[in-house]
Design a protein around this motif. Structure first.
Motif, short mmCIF file in Angstrom:
data_model
loop_
_atom_site.label_atom_id
_atom_site.label_comp_id
_atom_site.label_asym_id
_atom_site.label_seq_id
_atom_site.Cartn_x
_atom_site.Cartn_y
_atom_site.Cartn_z
N UNK A 13 0.84 -1.21 0.00
CA UNK A 13 0.00 0.00 0.00
C UNK A 13 0.88 1.25 0.00
N UNK A 14 1.93 1.25 0.79
CA UNK A 14 2.87 2.39 0.82
C UNK A 14 3.48 2.62 -0.57
N UNK A 15 3.93 1.56 -1.21
CA UNK A 15 4.54 1.68 -2.54
C UNK A 15 3.52 2.16 -3.56
N UNK A 16 2.31 1.63 -3.50
CA UNK A 16 1.25 2.06 -4.42
C UNK A 16 0.91 3.53 -4.16
N UNK A 17 0.86 3.92 -2.90
CA UNK A 17 0.57 5.31 -2.55
C UNK A 17 1.57 6.25 -3.22
N UNK A 18 2.83 5.88 -3.17
CA UNK A 18 3.86 6.73 -3.78
C UNK A 18 3.71 6.78 -5.30
N UNK A 19 3.32 5.67 -5.90
CA UNK A 19 3.09 5.67 -7.36
C UNK A 19 1.92 6.58 -7.72
N UNK A 28 -1.57 6.19 -13.45
CA UNK A 28 -0.87 5.06 -12.85
C UNK A 28 -1.51 3.77 -13.36
N UNK A 29 -0.77 3.05 -14.15
CA UNK A 29 -1.29 1.80 -14.73
C UNK A 29 -1.09 0.63 -13.78
N UNK A 30 -1.75 -0.47 -14.09
CA UNK A 30 -1.54 -1.68 -13.30
C UNK A 30 -0.08 -2.11 -13.38
N UNK A 31 0.53 -1.95 -14.53
CA UNK A 31 1.94 -2.29 -14.66
C UNK A 31 2.80 -1.40 -13.76
N UNK A 32 2.46 -0.10 -13.68
CA UNK A 32 3.17 0.80 -12.77
C UNK A 32 3.05 0.31 -11.33
N UNK A 33 1.87 -0.14 -10.97
CA UNK A 33 1.64 -0.64 -9.61
C UNK A 33 2.42 -1.92 -9.36
N UNK A 50 -9.47 -4.22 -6.96
CA UNK A 50 -9.20 -3.56 -8.23
C UNK A 50 -8.32 -2.34 -7.97
N UNK A 51 -8.00 -1.63 -9.01
CA UNK A 51 -7.14 -0.44 -8.88
C UNK A 51 -7.79 0.60 -7.96
N UNK A 52 -9.08 0.78 -8.08
CA UNK A 52 -9.78 1.77 -7.27
C UNK A 52 -9.69 1.40 -5.79
N UNK A 53 -9.85 0.13 -5.46
CA UNK A 53 -9.73 -0.33 -4.07
C UNK A 53 -8.32 -0.06 -3.54
N UNK A 54 -7.32 -0.38 -4.33
CA UNK A 54 -5.94 -0.12 -3.92
C UNK A 54 -5.70 1.37 -3.76
N UNK A 55 -6.27 2.17 -4.66
CA UNK A 55 -6.13 3.61 -4.54
C UNK A 55 -6.77 4.11 -3.25
N UNK A 56 -7.96 3.65 -2.94
CA UNK A 56 -8.63 4.07 -1.71
C UNK A 56 -7.81 3.74 -0.47
N UNK A 98 9.94 12.37 -0.87
CA UNK A 98 8.54 12.29 -1.26
C UNK A 98 8.31 12.84 -2.66
N UNK A 99 7.29 12.34 -3.35
CA UNK A 99 6.91 12.95 -4.62
C UNK A 99 6.50 14.41 -4.38
N UNK A 100 6.58 15.21 -5.41
CA UNK A 100 6.22 16.63 -5.29
C UNK A 100 4.70 16.75 -5.18
N UNK A 101 4.25 17.68 -4.37
CA UNK A 101 2.83 17.94 -4.24
C UNK A 101 2.21 17.20 -3.07
N UNK A 102 0.91 16.98 -3.17
CA UNK A 102 0.12 16.37 -2.10
C UNK A 102 -0.89 15.43 -2.72
N UNK A 103 -0.93 14.20 -2.26
CA UNK A 103 -1.87 13.24 -2.81
C UNK A 103 -3.32 13.67 -2.58
#
Length: 190
Positions: A13-19, A28-33, A50-56, A98-103
């Motif tokens: 989840x941490x790695x996906x959050x950063x992506x 962010x594609x599934x391959x990126x994740x 799904x991607x949306x669940x992981x994003x949430x 951290x990535x630039x900006x705010x999620x």
């Protein structure tokens, strides 16, 4: 019989959050994740619907971590103006890792208007941060640190809007001199 998981879901989840934080939800594609988490597609989809669940889950993780830091700062035994200065300077001088900006800001722009589930997460998160800032500002007013004639809700909204603006400005390429000038000007509103 299902095979046991051989990975740490929290790390995924941490790695996906950063992506998502770096590229946004749509980009962010599934391959990126898969690359970010080190997991295969089947592991991602067997663990997260799904991607949306992981994003949430990623967005919730981001909110939890950043709110914990904010609430700890606002509860610290410091003058309120120092607390506000530190809140602003976290946007001026973010962690270089951290990535630039705010999620949260990025998500509010990208998904907030068209995804009711995400919009509700954003609304609830925003209320928690505003409540904490308003309480800190009101305490500062009771101690004579901030003019009692100023509206603590308006000041809390102003801080949140300024931090969001700093994050957007940074993502758009503003340098540290510009970000410091914005934050210093904002402090003058108190």
């Amino acid at each position: 019989m299902a095979r046991p998981r051989k990975f740490d879901e929290g790390s995924a989840v941490e790695a996906a959050m950063r992506a998502f934080w770096g590229a946004g939800y749509e980009a962010t594609s599934t391959q990126d994740l898969c690359e970010a988490t080190g997991l295969g597609r089947s592991s991602i989809y067997n663990t997260f619907k799904n991607k949306h669940d992981l994003f949430g889950k990623s967005l919730r993780h981001y909110m939890d971590v950043h709110n914990a830091e904010l609430f700890a700062l606002l509860d610290a035994d410091l003058p309120v103006m120092e607390k506000i200065r530190q809140v602003l300077w976290r946007a001026v001088e973010p962690d270089a890792a951290d990535p630039i900006g705010c999620l949260v800001v990025n998500t509010a722009v990208e998904l907030g208007p068209r995804d009711p589930e995400i919009a509700e997460m954003l609304r609830s998160d925003g209320e928690r941060r505003l409540d904490a800032l308003r309480a800190a500002i009101a305490l500062g007013q009771s101690r004579g640190e901030i003019d009692r004639g100023k509206d603590p809700w308006a000041l809390a909204h102003f801080v949140v809007a300024t931090v969001g603006g700093l994050r957007v400005a940074a993502r758009a390429g503003a340098d540290s001199t510009a970000l410091e000038a914005i934050a210093t000007t904002a402090l003058g509103a108190f």
